[in-house]
Design a protein around this motif. Structure first.
Motif, PDB file in Angstrom:
ATOM      1  N   GLY A 297      65.014  71.946  29.993  1.00  0.00           N
ATOM      2  CA  GLY A 297      64.653  72.463  31.306  1.00  0.00           C
ATOM      3  C   GLY A 297      63.672  71.558  32.018  1.00  0.00           C
ATOM      4  N   SER A 298      62.525  72.113  32.394  1.00  0.00           N
ATOM      5  CA  SER A 298      61.484  71.334  33.069  1.00  0.00           C
ATOM      6  C   SER A 298      60.370  70.910  32.116  1.00  0.00           C
ATOM      7  CB  SER A 298      60.869  72.168  34.209  1.00  0.00           C
ATOM      8  OG  SER A 298      61.832  72.429  35.210  1.00  0.00           O
ATOM      9  N   TRP A 299      60.637  70.951  30.814  1.00  0.00           N
ATOM     10  CA  TRP A 299      59.592  70.693  29.830  1.00  0.00           C
ATOM     11  C   TRP A 299      59.999  69.571  28.870  1.00  0.00           C
ATOM     12  CZ3 TRP A 299      54.925  73.433  29.757  1.00  0.00           C
ATOM     13  CH2 TRP A 299      54.852  74.451  30.725  1.00  0.00           C
ATOM     14  N   ILE A 300      58.979  68.799  28.455  1.00  0.00           N
ATOM     15  CA  ILE A 300      59.161  67.809  27.399  1.00  0.00           C
ATOM     16  C   ILE A 300      58.230  68.161  26.252  1.00  0.00           C
ATOM     17  CG2 ILE A 300      59.808  66.004  29.044  1.00  0.00           C
ATOM     18  CD1 ILE A 300      56.980  64.781  28.559  1.00  0.00           C
ATOM     19  N   TYR A 301      58.499  67.573  25.061  1.00  0.00           N
ATOM     20  CA  TYR A 301      57.724  67.900  23.874  1.00  0.00           C
ATOM     21  C   TYR A 301      57.361  66.628  23.128  1.00  0.00           C
ATOM     22  CZ  TYR A 301      59.367  72.543  24.972  1.00  0.00           C
ATOM     23  OH  TYR A 301      59.626  73.719  25.632  1.00  0.00           O
ATOM     24  N   ASP A 302      56.104  66.569  22.654  1.00  0.00           N
ATOM     25  CA  ASP A 302      55.665  65.379  21.935  1.00  0.00           C
ATOM     26  C   ASP A 302      55.979  65.501  20.450  1.00  0.00           C
ATOM     27  OD1 ASP A 302      53.683  66.986  20.785  1.00  0.00           O
ATOM     28  OD2 ASP A 302      52.061  66.194  22.025  1.00  0.00           O
ATOM     29  N   ASP A 303      55.593  64.481  19.677  1.00  0.00           N
ATOM     30  CA  ASP A 303      55.946  64.454  18.258  1.00  0.00           C
ATOM     31  C   ASP A 303      55.148  65.448  17.434  1.00  0.00           C
ATOM     32  OD1 ASP A 303      53.622  63.046  18.653  1.00  0.00           O
ATOM     33  OD2 ASP A 303      54.288  61.222  17.629  1.00  0.00           O
ATOM     34  N   ALA A 304      54.186  66.124  18.066  1.00  0.00           N
ATOM     35  CA  ALA A 304      53.479  67.209  17.392  1.00  0.00           C
ATOM     36  C   ALA A 304      54.048  68.567  17.777  1.00  0.00           C
ATOM     37  CB  ALA A 304      51.989  67.152  17.720  1.00  0.00           C
ATOM     38  N   GLY A 305      55.074  68.565  18.630  1.00  0.00           N
ATOM     39  CA  GLY A 305      55.713  69.807  19.031  1.00  0.00           C
ATOM     40  C   GLY A 305      55.086  70.479  20.227  1.00  0.00           C
ATOM     41  N   ARG A 306      54.092  69.860  20.865  1.00  0.00           N
ATOM     42  CA  ARG A 306      53.438  70.478  22.021  1.00  0.00           C
ATOM     43  C   ARG A 306      54.258  70.249  23.282  1.00  0.00           C
ATOM     44  NH1 ARG A 306      47.725  69.172  25.160  1.00  0.00           N
ATOM     45  NH2 ARG A 306      47.876  70.987  26.532  1.00  0.00           N
ATOM     46  N   GLY A 307      54.366  71.292  24.112  1.00  0.00           N
ATOM     47  CA  GLY A 307      55.135  71.213  25.339  1.00  0.00           C
ATOM     48  C   GLY A 307      54.294  70.812  26.537  1.00  0.00           C
ATOM     49  N   TYR A 308      54.932  70.087  27.471  1.00  0.00           N
ATOM     50  CA  TYR A 308      54.289  69.637  28.708  1.00  0.00           C
ATOM     51  C   TYR A 308      55.263  69.857  29.860  1.00  0.00           C
ATOM     52  CZ  TYR A 308      51.468  66.975  25.351  1.00  0.00           C
ATOM     53  OH  TYR A 308      50.680  66.601  24.281  1.00  0.00           O
ATOM     54  N   LEU A 309      54.777  70.393  30.954  1.00  0.00           N
ATOM     55  CA  LEU A 309      55.599  70.502  32.145  1.00  0.00           C
ATOM     56  C   LEU A 309      55.877  69.101  32.682  1.00  0.00           C
ATOM     57  CD1 LEU A 309      56.959  72.208  34.346  1.00  0.00           C
ATOM     58  CD2 LEU A 309      54.778  72.218  35.561  1.00  0.00           C
ATOM     59  N   ASP A 310      57.142  68.772  32.850  1.00  0.00           N
ATOM     60  CA  ASP A 310      57.523  67.443  33.322  1.00  0.00           C
ATOM     61  C   ASP A 310      57.336  67.387  34.835  1.00  0.00           C
ATOM     62  OD1 ASP A 310      58.522  64.950  33.723  1.00  0.00           O
ATOM     63  OD2 ASP A 310      60.563  65.376  33.049  1.00  0.00           O
ATOM     64  N   GLY A 311      56.113  67.152  35.245  1.00  0.00           N
ATOM     65  CA  GLY A 311      55.772  67.151  36.670  1.00  0.00           C
ATOM     66  C   GLY A 311      56.297  65.958  37.425  1.00  0.00           C
ATOM     67  N   THR A 312      56.944  65.019  36.751  1.00  0.00           N
ATOM     68  CA  THR A 312      57.484  63.837  37.416  1.00  0.00           C
ATOM     69  C   THR A 312      59.001  63.707  37.278  1.00  0.00           C
ATOM     70  OG1 THR A 312      57.173  62.435  35.467  1.00  0.00           O
ATOM     71  CG2 THR A 312      55.329  62.587  36.996  1.00  0.00           C
ATOM     72  N   ALA A 313      59.642  64.677  36.625  1.00  0.00           N
ATOM     73  CA  ALA A 313      61.083  64.563  36.348  1.00  0.00           C
ATOM     74  C   ALA A 313      61.383  63.210  35.728  1.00  0.00           C
ATOM     75  CB  ALA A 313      61.915  64.778  37.619  1.00  0.00           C
ATOM     76  N   SER A 314      60.589  62.866  34.699  1.00  0.00           N
ATOM     77  CA  SER A 314      60.585  61.533  34.117  1.00  0.00           C
ATOM     78  C   SER A 314      60.250  60.548  35.226  1.00  0.00           C
ATOM     79  CB  SER A 314      61.906  61.231  33.415  1.00  0.00           C
ATOM     80  OG  SER A 314      61.784  60.038  32.663  1.00  0.00           O
ATOM     81  N   LEU A 315      61.044  59.507  35.428  1.00  0.00           N
ATOM     82  CA  LEU A 315      60.780  58.574  36.537  1.00  0.00           C
ATOM     83  C   LEU A 315      61.571  59.009  37.772  1.00  0.00           C
ATOM     84  CD1 LEU A 315      60.604  54.965  35.017  1.00  0.00           C
ATOM     85  CD2 LEU A 315      58.801  56.265  36.137  1.00  0.00           C
ATOM     86  N   TRP A 316      61.224  60.184  38.311  1.00  0.00           N
ATOM     87  CA  TRP A 316      61.791  60.739  39.543  1.00  0.00           C
ATOM     88  C   TRP A 316      63.231  61.228  39.400  1.00  0.00           C
ATOM     89  CZ3 TRP A 316      57.961  59.838  43.327  1.00  0.00           C
ATOM     90  CH2 TRP A 316      57.153  58.705  43.182  1.00  0.00           C
ATOM     91  N   TYR A 317      63.829  61.209  38.201  1.00  0.00           N
ATOM     92  CA  TYR A 317      65.283  61.336  38.177  1.00  0.00           C
ATOM     93  C   TYR A 317      65.852  62.590  37.544  1.00  0.00           C
ATOM     94  CZ  TYR A 317      64.744  59.204  33.451  1.00  0.00           C
ATOM     95  OH  TYR A 317      64.377  58.918  32.166  1.00  0.00           O
TER      96      TYR A 317
END
Length: 413
Positions: free
Chosen positions: A28-48
């Motif tokens: 969805g709109s979230w990414i997860y790091d190697d520790a399993g913590r979620g972050y709202l992808d406020g940049t849609a990666s590199l705009w895309y």
């Protein structure tokens, strides 16, 4: 010894080599790091990532195509069904008469294609002296040869020696500066003018009211090709399909990439007007001797078609229209903060918060970016500002998280 062999683009590797931020999954709109913590992808990666992450429909379309025909070139008379279908769909959506589509593998290649095509168009028209290409200060047009040469971010141009000759930059927000440059250089020496509808990597600057319409008119008056760099703005990011519709623009060429596949596979291209295509399509013996190995890649085209199906079915371009105000309001809520110099946005699902000169001089921008990331939101440093461009599927509640993270991050800073 460093902990990685990966050389990161635009990175100070002395700092990055032992402090990478590893992303392992996304949904969805979230990414997860190697520790399993979620972050709202406020940049849609590199705009895309316009349709968001984890869309199985796109994955399945690519896999099905790979089982049938994974890859084949489209040079000379070769073609394939997905490339044909995608070209037809884009040409029908484009606000350009008799549009043709030339595929590349990304935005930088799209810009190089448009610039070379502009120069060769005039050569075919018997005016080979029309080689000058005008662009704008603060402009970003990728990092390939032509894109670096016409780019307006000086830090991206320095240290490479002599770049592409016969290019010039004008003020990014003043149509009369374009007219002055044309008078100085001479219209009969100019091939094209390149402009992003909303400036992205140069600091995220929406156009001044009437600016885009004015420069398009100036180009038409002097018979100069107008090229819209919609690599960031296309496929719903500012509403509409090709990133130019809200201003009623009909460019001679439109460069696109990013949102055409939502980043699931690399794809870019140029939508070309019938006027520019005519000497190559209607007169024999004039091939455009240019092209990428993976142009018209069938698997990538199939992924793009599935992505466009989602954008169309879920009406995501109109969703961007509806959410641009809530996003702008979330950012303008910190406009009165003593560390903030300016908030920009309100045109599409894009925005930026610029820090004061004092905070910038103190090196606060990267610290604030990391602080906001610690608070669970991904934002991007661009020049003097932090930029946001969430997926088009983002909710108003998630937009609220962006505003909250900015406020808390600024306060802690």
């Amino acid at each position: 010894m460093s902990s990685t062999a990966l050389w990161h683009p635009f990175a100070d590797m002395h700092e990055v080599k032992n402090s990478q931020f590893c992303v392992t999954k996304a949904e969805g709109s979230w990414i997860y790091d190697d520790a399993g913590r979620g972050y709202l992808d406020g940049t849609a990666s590199l705009w895309y990532a316009n349709v968001g992450h984890g869309r199985a429909e796109i994955v399945e379309a690519a896999a099905a195509q790979m089982r049938e025909l994974e890859s084949y070139f489209v040079f000379n008379d070769f073609t394939n069904p997905p490339a044909e279908a995608l070209a037809t769909r884009l040409s029908e959506w484009a606000p350009i008469e008799d549009a043709k589509v030339f595929f590349t593998t990304g935005g930088g290649e799209a810009i190089d294609t448009a610039a070379k095509l502009a120069r060769q168009y005039w050569s075919q028209r018997g005016k080979p002296q029309r080689t000058n290409i005008l662009s704008r200060g603060n402009a970003y047009h990728g990092t390939n040869g032509m894109g670096t040469g016409i780019g307006g971010i000086e830090a991206n141009r320095s240290g490479f020696g002599t770049l592409v000759p016969e290019t010039a930059r004008v003020a990014h927000d003043d149509a009369e500066s374009l007219r002055s440059a044309i008078e100085s250089i001479g219209a009969d020496n100019i091939a094209a003018f390149f402009a992003e509808p909303v400036m992205g990597a140069g600091g995220l600057y929406p156009p001044e009211p009437g600016y885009l319409e004015a420069v398009a008119k100036i180009c038409a008056e002097h018979d100069i090709l107008f090229v819209a760099d919609s690599v960031i703005c296309g496929f719903g990011r500012v509403g509409g399909w090709l990133g130019v519709e809200r201003w009623g623009l009909q460019p001679d060429m439109i460069a696109f990439a990013k949102g055409v596949t939502s980043g699931y596979l690399p794809l870019g291209g140029v939508v070309v007007s019938g006027k520019v295509a005519e000497p190559f399509w209607e007169e024999p013996g004039h091939p455009f001797r240019h092209g990428a190995t993976y142009s018209g890649h069938p698997t990538v085209a199939a992924a793009a078609m599935a992505n466009l199906d989602i954008l169309e079915r879920e009406q995501l371009p109109s969703r961007a229209d509806a959410l641009e105000k809530p996003l702008h309001e979330a950012l303008t809520a910190v406009a009165d903060h003593p560390a903030v110099a300016e908030v920009r946005g309100g045109v599409g699902l894009l925005g930026a918060v610029e820090l004061t000169p004092e905070m910038l001089a103190d090196g606060a921008l990267p610290r604030l970016q990391k602080k906001i990331r610690e608070l669970g939101v991904i934002v991007r440093p661009l020049g003097k500002a932090l930029a946001v461009s969430p997926p088009l599927i983002v909710t108003e509640e998630e937009i609220g998280l962006i505003g909250k993270a900015f406020r808390e991050g600024l306060d802690e800073l």
